[in-house]
Design a protein around this motif. Structure first.
Motif, PDB file in Angstrom:
ATOM      1  N   PRO A  20       0.800  -1.219   0.000  1.00 28.42           N
ATOM      2  CA  PRO A  20       0.000   0.000   0.000  1.00 28.42           C
ATOM      3  C   PRO A  20       0.842   1.282   0.000  1.00 28.42           C
ATOM      4  CG  PRO A  20       0.111  -0.892   2.223  1.00 28.42           C
ATOM      5  CD  PRO A  20       0.900  -1.817   1.350  1.00 28.42           C
ATOM      6  N   VAL A  21       2.169   1.222   0.276  1.00 23.75           N
ATOM      7  CA  VAL A  21       2.891   2.480   0.440  1.00 23.75           C
ATOM      8  C   VAL A  21       4.082   2.603  -0.516  1.00 23.75           C
ATOM      9  CG1 VAL A  21       2.190   2.661   2.873  1.00 23.75           C
ATOM     10  CG2 VAL A  21       4.423   1.689   2.336  1.00 23.75           C
ATOM     11  N   GLY A  59       6.857   5.075   0.958  1.00 18.31           N
ATOM     12  CA  GLY A  59       6.966   4.984   2.425  1.00 18.31           C
ATOM     13  C   GLY A  59       8.345   4.541   2.891  1.00 18.31           C
ATOM     14  N   ALA A  61      12.213   2.381   2.707  1.00 19.37           N
ATOM     15  CA  ALA A  61      12.685   1.002   2.549  1.00 19.37           C
ATOM     16  C   ALA A  61      11.612   0.049   3.066  1.00 19.37           C
ATOM     17  CB  ALA A  61      13.975   0.819   3.335  1.00 19.37           C
ATOM     18  N   ASP A  62      11.608  -1.173   2.551  1.00 21.01           N
ATOM     19  CA  ASP A  62      10.625  -2.158   3.008  1.00 21.01           C
ATOM     20  C   ASP A  62      11.094  -2.719   4.347  1.00 21.01           C
ATOM     21  OD1 ASP A  62       8.941  -4.237   3.462  1.00 21.01           O
ATOM     22  OD2 ASP A  62       8.895  -4.923   1.380  1.00 21.01           O
ATOM     23  N   ILE A  63      10.418  -2.301   5.409  1.00 19.21           N
ATOM     24  CA  ILE A  63      10.874  -2.661   6.759  1.00 19.21           C
ATOM     25  C   ILE A  63      10.833  -4.180   6.966  1.00 19.21           C
ATOM     26  CG2 ILE A  63      10.601  -2.174   9.243  1.00 19.21           C
ATOM     27  CD1 ILE A  63       8.935   0.314   8.345  1.00 19.21           C
ATOM     28  N   GLY A 100      13.664   6.166   3.090  1.00 18.33           N
ATOM     29  CA  GLY A 100      14.284   5.908   1.796  1.00 18.33           C
ATOM     30  C   GLY A 100      13.536   6.581   0.660  1.00 18.33           C
ATOM     31  N   GLU A 103      14.851   9.954   0.608  1.00 18.44           N
ATOM     32  CA  GLU A 103      16.249   9.877   0.158  1.00 18.44           C
ATOM     33  C   GLU A 103      16.324   9.691  -1.358  1.00 18.44           C
ATOM     34  OE1 GLU A 103      17.025   6.839   3.219  1.00 18.44           O
ATOM     35  OE2 GLU A 103      18.843   7.991   3.640  1.00 18.44           O
ATOM     36  N   PRO A 122      11.927   9.306   9.126  1.00 19.82           N
ATOM     37  CA  PRO A 122      11.545   8.736  10.422  1.00 19.82           C
ATOM     38  C   PRO A 122      12.382   7.532  10.852  1.00 19.82           C
ATOM     39  CG  PRO A 122      10.018   8.029   8.735  1.00 19.82           C
ATOM     40  CD  PRO A 122      11.041   8.866   8.041  1.00 19.82           C
ATOM     41  N   GLU A 123      13.506   7.279  10.206  1.00 17.76           N
ATOM     42  CA  GLU A 123      14.293   6.071  10.515  1.00 17.76           C
ATOM     43  C   GLU A 123      14.610   5.952  11.997  1.00 17.76           C
ATOM     44  OE1 GLU A 123      14.705   7.943   7.890  1.00 17.76           O
ATOM     45  OE2 GLU A 123      15.297   6.775   6.131  1.00 17.76           O
ATOM     46  N   ALA A 131      20.048   5.871   5.908  1.00 23.04           N
ATOM     47  CA  ALA A 131      21.340   5.352   5.447  1.00 23.04           C
ATOM     48  C   ALA A 131      21.448   5.250   3.940  1.00 23.04           C
ATOM     49  CB  ALA A 131      21.606   3.994   6.076  1.00 23.04           C
ATOM     50  N   PHE A 272       5.111  -2.612  13.738  1.00 20.00           N
ATOM     51  CA  PHE A 272       4.110  -3.552  13.238  1.00 20.00           C
ATOM     52  C   PHE A 272       3.073  -3.906  14.314  1.00 20.00           C
ATOM     53  CE2 PHE A 272       7.628  -4.354  10.182  1.00 20.00           C
ATOM     54  CZ  PHE A 272       6.940  -3.970   9.036  1.00 20.00           C
ATOM     55  N   ARG A 275       0.229  -1.532  14.595  1.00 13.71           N
ATOM     56  CA  ARG A 275      -0.785  -1.714  13.552  1.00 13.71           C
ATOM     57  C   ARG A 275      -1.558  -3.022  13.769  1.00 13.71           C
ATOM     58  NH1 ARG A 275       2.887   1.725  12.427  1.00 13.71           N
ATOM     59  NH2 ARG A 275       2.489   3.425  10.972  1.00 13.71           N
ATOM     60  N   ARG A 279      -6.227  -5.255  14.576  1.00 14.88           N
ATOM     61  CA  ARG A 279      -6.866  -6.470  14.035  1.00 14.88           C
ATOM     62  C   ARG A 279      -7.226  -7.391  15.209  1.00 14.88           C
ATOM     63  NH1 ARG A 279      -2.896  -5.160   9.972  1.00 14.88           N
ATOM     64  NH2 ARG A 279      -1.249  -6.348  10.972  1.00 14.88           N
TER      65      ARG A 279
HETATM   66  C1  LIG Z   1      26.011  -6.108   9.140  1.00 12.66           C
HETATM   67  C2  LIG Z   1      24.775  -5.605   8.558  1.00 12.66           C
HETATM   68  C3  LIG Z   1      24.954  -4.291   7.903  1.00 12.66           C
HETATM   69  C4  LIG Z   1      23.678  -3.927   7.408  1.00 12.66           C
HETATM   70  C5  LIG Z   1      23.618  -2.627   6.725  1.00 12.66           C
HETATM   71  C6  LIG Z   1      22.270  -2.590   6.139  1.00 12.66           C
HETATM   72  C7  LIG Z   1      22.117  -1.486   5.198  1.00 12.66           C
HETATM   73  C8  LIG Z   1      20.704  -1.458   4.749  1.00 12.66           C
HETATM   74  C9  LIG Z   1      20.539  -0.290   3.851  1.00 12.66           C
HETATM   75  C10 LIG Z   1      19.219   0.281   4.063  1.00 12.66           C
HETATM   76  C11 LIG Z   1      19.214   1.661   3.541  1.00 12.66           C
HETATM   77  C12 LIG Z   1      18.369   2.515   4.453  1.00 12.66           C
HETATM   78  C13 LIG Z   1      17.214   3.121   3.752  1.00 12.66           C
HETATM   79  C14 LIG Z   1      16.345   3.996   4.606  1.00 12.66           C
HETATM   80  O1  LIG Z   1      17.083   5.049   5.134  1.00 12.66           O
HETATM   81  C15 LIG Z   1      15.677   3.205   5.667  1.00 12.66           C
HETATM   82  C16 LIG Z   1      14.179   3.377   5.614  1.00 12.66           C
HETATM   83  O2  LIG Z   1      13.607   3.909   4.711  1.00 12.66           O
HETATM   84  S1  LIG Z   1      13.329   2.727   6.914  1.00 12.66           S
HETATM   85  C17 LIG Z   1      11.641   3.095   6.539  1.00 12.66           C
HETATM   86  C18 LIG Z   1      11.298   4.512   6.802  1.00 12.66           C
HETATM   87  N1  LIG Z   1       9.870   4.725   6.576  1.00 12.66           N
HETATM   88  C19 LIG Z   1       8.988   4.808   7.544  1.00 12.66           C
HETATM   89  O3  LIG Z   1       9.287   4.725   8.694  1.00 12.66           O
HETATM   90  C20 LIG Z   1       7.570   5.004   7.114  1.00 12.66           C
HETATM   91  C21 LIG Z   1       6.701   3.968   7.742  1.00 12.66           C
HETATM   92  N2  LIG Z   1       5.317   4.067   7.302  1.00 12.66           N
HETATM   93  C22 LIG Z   1       4.484   5.013   7.740  1.00 12.66           C
HETATM   94  O4  LIG Z   1       4.818   5.895   8.485  1.00 12.66           O
HETATM   95  C23 LIG Z   1       3.064   4.881   7.307  1.00 12.66           C
HETATM   96  O5  LIG Z   1       2.834   3.569   6.951  1.00 12.66           O
HETATM   97  C24 LIG Z   1       2.672   5.806   6.141  1.00 12.66           C
HETATM   98  C25 LIG Z   1       3.605   5.622   4.974  1.00 12.66           C
HETATM   99  C26 LIG Z   1       2.668   7.269   6.591  1.00 12.66           C
HETATM  100  C27 LIG Z   1       1.245   5.442   5.669  1.00 12.66           C
HETATM  101  O6  LIG Z   1       0.381   5.485   6.784  1.00 12.66           O
HETATM  102  P1  LIG Z   1      -1.081   4.861   6.743  1.00 12.66           P
HETATM  103  O7  LIG Z   1      -1.729   5.267   5.498  1.00 12.66           O
HETATM  104  O8  LIG Z   1      -1.719   5.164   8.039  1.00 12.66           O
HETATM  105  O9  LIG Z   1      -0.875   3.297   6.591  1.00 12.66           O
HETATM  106  P2  LIG Z   1      -0.239   2.263   7.648  1.00 12.66           P
HETATM  107  O10 LIG Z   1       0.758   2.900   8.485  1.00 12.66           O
HETATM  108  O11 LIG Z   1      -1.371   1.548   8.304  1.00 12.66           O
HETATM  109  O12 LIG Z   1       0.522   1.277   6.664  1.00 12.66           O
HETATM  110  C28 LIG Z   1      -0.190   0.460   5.767  1.00 12.66           C
HETATM  111  C29 LIG Z   1       0.524  -0.865   5.676  1.00 12.66           C
HETATM  112  O13 LIG Z   1       1.802  -0.658   5.084  1.00 12.66           O
HETATM  113  C30 LIG Z   1       2.832  -1.174   5.922  1.00 12.66           C
HETATM  114  N3  LIG Z   1       4.000  -0.328   5.769  1.00 12.66           N
HETATM  115  C31 LIG Z   1       4.060   0.999   5.894  1.00 12.66           C
HETATM  116  N4  LIG Z   1       5.292   1.437   5.658  1.00 12.66           N
HETATM  117  C32 LIG Z   1       6.043   0.369   5.391  1.00 12.66           C
HETATM  118  C33 LIG Z   1       7.406   0.182   5.069  1.00 12.66           C
HETATM  119  N5  LIG Z   1       8.247   1.192   4.948  1.00 12.66           N
HETATM  120  N6  LIG Z   1       7.825  -1.074   4.865  1.00 12.66           N
HETATM  121  C34 LIG Z   1       6.996  -2.120   4.944  1.00 12.66           C
HETATM  122  N7  LIG Z   1       5.678  -2.013   5.242  1.00 12.66           N
HETATM  123  C35 LIG Z   1       5.219  -0.770   5.469  1.00 12.66           C
HETATM  124  C36 LIG Z   1       2.235  -1.125   7.303  1.00 12.66           C
HETATM  125  O14 LIG Z   1       2.870  -2.017   8.147  1.00 12.66           O
HETATM  126  C37 LIG Z   1       0.788  -1.455   7.040  1.00 12.66           C
HETATM  127  O15 LIG Z   1       0.670  -2.849   6.908  1.00 12.66           O
HETATM  128  P3  LIG Z   1       0.140  -3.746   8.114  1.00 12.66           P
HETATM  129  O16 LIG Z   1       1.201  -3.705   9.148  1.00 12.66           O
HETATM  130  O17 LIG Z   1      -1.125  -3.118   8.597  1.00 12.66           O
HETATM  131  O18 LIG Z   1      -0.015  -5.081   7.502  1.00 12.66           O
END
Ligand SMILES: CCCCCCCCCCCCC[C@H](O)CC(=O)SCCNC(=O)CCNC(=O)[C@H](O)C(C)(C)COP(=O)(O)OP(=O)(O)OC[C@H]1O[C@@H](n2cnc3c(N)ncnc32)[C@H](O)[C@@H]1OP(=O)(O)O
Length: 719
Positions: A20-21, A59, A61-63, A100, A103, A122-123, A131, A272, A275, A279
């Motif tokens: 969804p995002v 939204g 990276a895929d958390i 991400g 970014e 929001p990381e 990152a 998670f 959210r 349910r």
């Molecule tokens: C030795 C090891 C070394 C390792 C090094 C590793 C390097 C890895 C490199 C990574 C690079 C980093 C990249 C980046 O900087 C990191 C990120 O981006 S982290 C993610 C940041 N984003 C967020 O925090 C946003 C999170 N989402 C929200 O705030 C909200 O969902 C929203 C986008 C504002 C939308 O809100 P709503 O409309 O209210 O909807 P919901 O919140 O209910 O969400 C619906 C549904 O989607 C799921 N979901 C939302 N965001 C994500 C996401 N980013 N990834 C996966 N899933 C997501 C959410 O869980 C809901 O599903 P449900 O849980 O209800 O099934």
């Protein structure tokens, strides 16, 4: 999953597709890499627009991928390739551009946002840092202080603020993609060197050291042990002091530490779990997806004490019409003033008009005759609440939901005062009710799924994290608090001081230790409950030993303080002393220490040295053990429910994930072993006896938390 098309003849349009995002999963990253390559190699394409499907840019990276082996193209080189492109790339930001997602947009040469869009990094709230270049590009674009604010708090900004800060280049009220395509055409062929943020010098504040020291100090104080905010400051400092490539190295290094930390796991679990609790399910099989809530337009609140006032404000702010009933004239006048003040202050903060005209006040309970839902919030006294429910049953029109804001009393007993017990549920708010995020929705054995669904939906509308729980004394939160507080009292008897216990709990991450909290909420509250339960003198049966009640160890310390009129902050004396009644600054009280010494001497108790580890193990493991009992009893459907109650209602540090998550982190075997150890030392304390679910989980190999429900189900089926 990224769709490619050519629009307006010369613009390559890339649409992220991952509902969804539009999170940046491996497939989405691969899709971006492929489509960018395609656009750049197509001679007909002069510029590129990146957007997201379904009105949301991205939204982040895929958390969900963080817990597994990450495959697919990594984000950092992908974003570098976009920034290095020789054709202008424009981000069309609708809905959200977070983490991400932002970014990715910062790697583009231009950013156009819809006026309703929200942007942020929001990381930090997930125990991470931005990152994919976020910590290095954002300060170069908007300056160090503004970047520090966004990155260390994780707050989302509106498109208007983003424009003001310089994060976006243009804001539109119309179709963002259309505006971006037009914009992309207008910049086709123009030089791009000045649009690559990574090449900008980072503006260097003159007072750099002082600035970073100040921010670090602030972050350390508010983070209560969380490591991500500190790492965020360190990464931005690298942006301000080192060339871009070295800054990126530092970002990567700091992320590697955070990525594998327990705190990141805990915070992502909370994301998670928060959210998941919506349910809900009930032991009778009723569930959120098969139960239809009824709309609530008009609600009533009965009783305008502290809780009733906060609930009235919260309902009015949600847009409901509210009838606020208080039978005492003086109390009603005071409440009107207080509610108006709260609404005005809240409206000023949010820049909206106060919802004063949504509330009508009455001294007559008959005024609630035509509302959809009533929330009773009178004094916590079963006799009084029963009377109110009997009245409501005869006044309200058929079908009205009747809710009680009790914090511990039997919801089913109240339901039995009405003709329609299926319409009765508990709505346990936390003070101040218009601020605190938690709502326990308490179903009795006769509550209908529709009543639960309606209360859950109303809670969501009010911006609460609503958790459905079963009916038992104290429900989930207060039931678990009992063993926790009991251990704290016992520790005082055995040699600890309130300061020692509080320090250990505050170092763990609670905003306040148990004794400071007790002083804040008032010692008389628990005293009244204990008297009602026949525990505290004079209600206790005569002739029983002073430290045993109902066959188990009991500490009368709280009662003894109350007998001295020491009710906490409100009387200026409690477990601590205060400058004057109502003052909030707790100071150590020599009187209390000599009182404890006298008490121990009277009871033949010899003080021993107690360390932080014992405080944490006894208080927290006793609380956790009760959590397992709650799961065993089916009062909470899963560990996530308990954890969200503790994180949102009781100050449990979010970076420790909640008590049940914490138990898993410590190791269920270890929790079991320490509980057994303490129970052997204190056999008269039943709360320390490990419960059967904990035994069962350990015997099943201590499965991860998401598998506990299976073990619980098996346990229930065998009972
Ligand atoms: C030795 C090891 C070394 C390792 C090094 C590793 C390097 C890895 C490199 C990574 C690079 C980093 C990249 C980046 O900087 C990191 C990120 O981006 S982290 C993610 C940041 N984003 C967020 O925090 C946003 C999170 N989402 C929200 O705030 C909200 O969902 C929203 C986008 C504002 C939308 O809100 P709503 O409309 O209210 O909807 P919901 O919140 O209910 O969400 C619906 C549904 O989607 C799921 N979901 C939302 N965001 C994500 C996401 N980013 N990834 C996966 N899933 C997501 C959410 O869980 C809901 O599903 P449900 O849980 O209800 O099934």
């Amino acid at each position: 999953m990224a769709k490619y098309s050519r629009v307006s003849g010369s613009v390559g349009l890339i649409t992220l597709q991952n509902p969804p995002v539009n999170a940046l999963s491996a497939a989405v990253r691969q899709g971006i890499v492929d489509t960018v390559e395609r656009a750049l190699s197509d001679p007909k394409v002069k510029s590129v627009v990146i957007c997201g499907q379904n009105g949301i840019f991205c939204g982040g990276a895929d958390i969900k991928e963080f817990g597994s082996n990450m495959s697919g193209p990594p984000l950092v080189p992908m974003i570098h390739a976009i920034e290095a492109a020789n054709k202008p790339v424009v981000a069309a930001i609708e809905g959200s551009a977070l983490g991400g997602g932002l970014e990715l947009a910062l790697g583009c040469h231009y950013r156009i946002a819809h006026s309703k869009a929200r942007l942020g990094l929001p990381e930090v709230t997930l125990g991470l840092l931005p990152a994919a270049g976020g910590t290095q590009r954002l300060p170069r674009l908007i300056g160090v202080p503004a970047a520090l604010d966004l990155i260390t708090t994780g707050r989302h900004v509106t498109a208007a603020e983003a424009l003001q800060l310089g994060v976006v280049d243009q804001v539109t009220d119309h179709s963002t993609v259309d505006a971006a395509v037009k914009f992309a055409q207008s910049v086709a062929g123009k030089p791009l060197d000045a649009r690559r943020i990574s090449t900008y010098p980072c503006p260097r504040p003159s007072d750099l050291d002082a600035l970073f020291e100040g921010v670090m100090e602030k972050v350390r104080q508010s983070a209560r042990g969380a490591i991500a905010p500190v790492a965020c400051v360190q990464a931005v400092r690298a942006a301000a002091t080192q060339p871009y490539t070295q800054g990126m190295e530092r970002e990567k290094e700091l992320m590697a530490t955070l990525f594998t930390s327990g705190q990141a796991r805990a915070l992502q679990y909370c994301f998670f779990a928060q959210r998941a609790v919506s349910r809900w399910s009930m032991p009778n099989g009723a569930r959120w997806d098969t139960s239809k809530p009824r709309p609530v337009h008009k609600a009533a609140v009965i009783g305008l004490g502290t809780m009733g006032r906060g609930i009235t404000v919260a309902l009015a702010q949600t847009g409901l019409s509210v009838i606020a009933v208080e039978t005492q004239e003086k109390q009603l006048m005071e409440a009107k003033q207080a509610v108006s003040g709260m609404l005005e202050r809240g409206a000023k903060r949010r820049g909206v008009a106060p919802a004063l005209d949504r509330i009508s006040y009455s001294r007559d309970i008959q005024a609630v005759a035509d509302v959809d839902l009533v929330i009773e919030a009178v004094f916590e006294d079963m006799g009084l609440k029963k009377k109110v429910f009997q009245q409501l049953a005869s006044i309200c029109r058929p079908g009205t939901f009747l809710c009680t804001n009790t914090s511990a009393l039997d919801v089913d007993h109240l339901a039995s005062q009405t003709h329609n017990p299926e319409l009765v549920v508990g709505m346990h708010f936390f003070a101040p009710a218009h601020v605190m995020k938690l709502l326990e929705v308490v179903y009795g054995p006769r509550s209908s799924p529709q009543a639960v669904a309606t209360a859950m939906q109303l809670g969501k509308k009010m911006g609460k994290i609503s958790v459905a729980v079963g009916n038992c004394p104290g429900f989930v939160g207060n039931r678990m608090l009992k063993p926790y507080m009991e251990q704290a009292f016992f520790l005082l008897e055995e040699g600890a001081t309130p300061e020692l216990v509080d320090r250990a709990l505050e170092e763990f991450g609670f905003p306040m230790g148990v004794f400071r909290m007790s002083d804040l909420s008032g010692l008389d509250v628990g005293w009244r409950v204990r008297k009602g339960d026949g525990l505290s003198e004079p209600g206790a049966p005569s002739g029983q030993p002073a430290r045993i009640r109902q066959g188990r160890r009991y500490s009368p310390l709280g009662d003894l303080l109350c007998e001295q009129g020491r009710f906490g902050q409100k009387t200026g004396r409690g477990w601590y002393q205060y400058n004057k009644p109502g003052s909030r600054v707790a100071r150590s009280d020599p009187w209390l220490h000599s009182f404890l010494e006298g008490y121990r001497a009277r009871h033949g108790l010899v003080a021993r040295r107690i360390d932080n580890q014992e405080v944490l193990e006894r208080c927290l493991y006793a609380l956790i053990n009760e959590g397992f009992r709650i799961l065993e009893d089916g009062i909470a459907a899963g560990p996530e429910d308990i954890d969200m109650i503790y994180v949102f209602g009781y100050g449990w540090p979010r970076h420790r994930g909640g008590p049940m998550f914490y138990a898993g982190m410590v190791g269920l075997g270890k929790v079991l072993e320490r509980l057994e150890h303490y129970h052997q030392a204190h056999p008269d304390v039943p709360y320390l006896k490990p419960c059967s679910l904990l035994w069962r989980l350990v015997a099943s190999g201590s499965p991860p938390l998401h598998k506990w429900r299976e073990v619980i189900k098996k346990l229930h089926s065998q009972l």
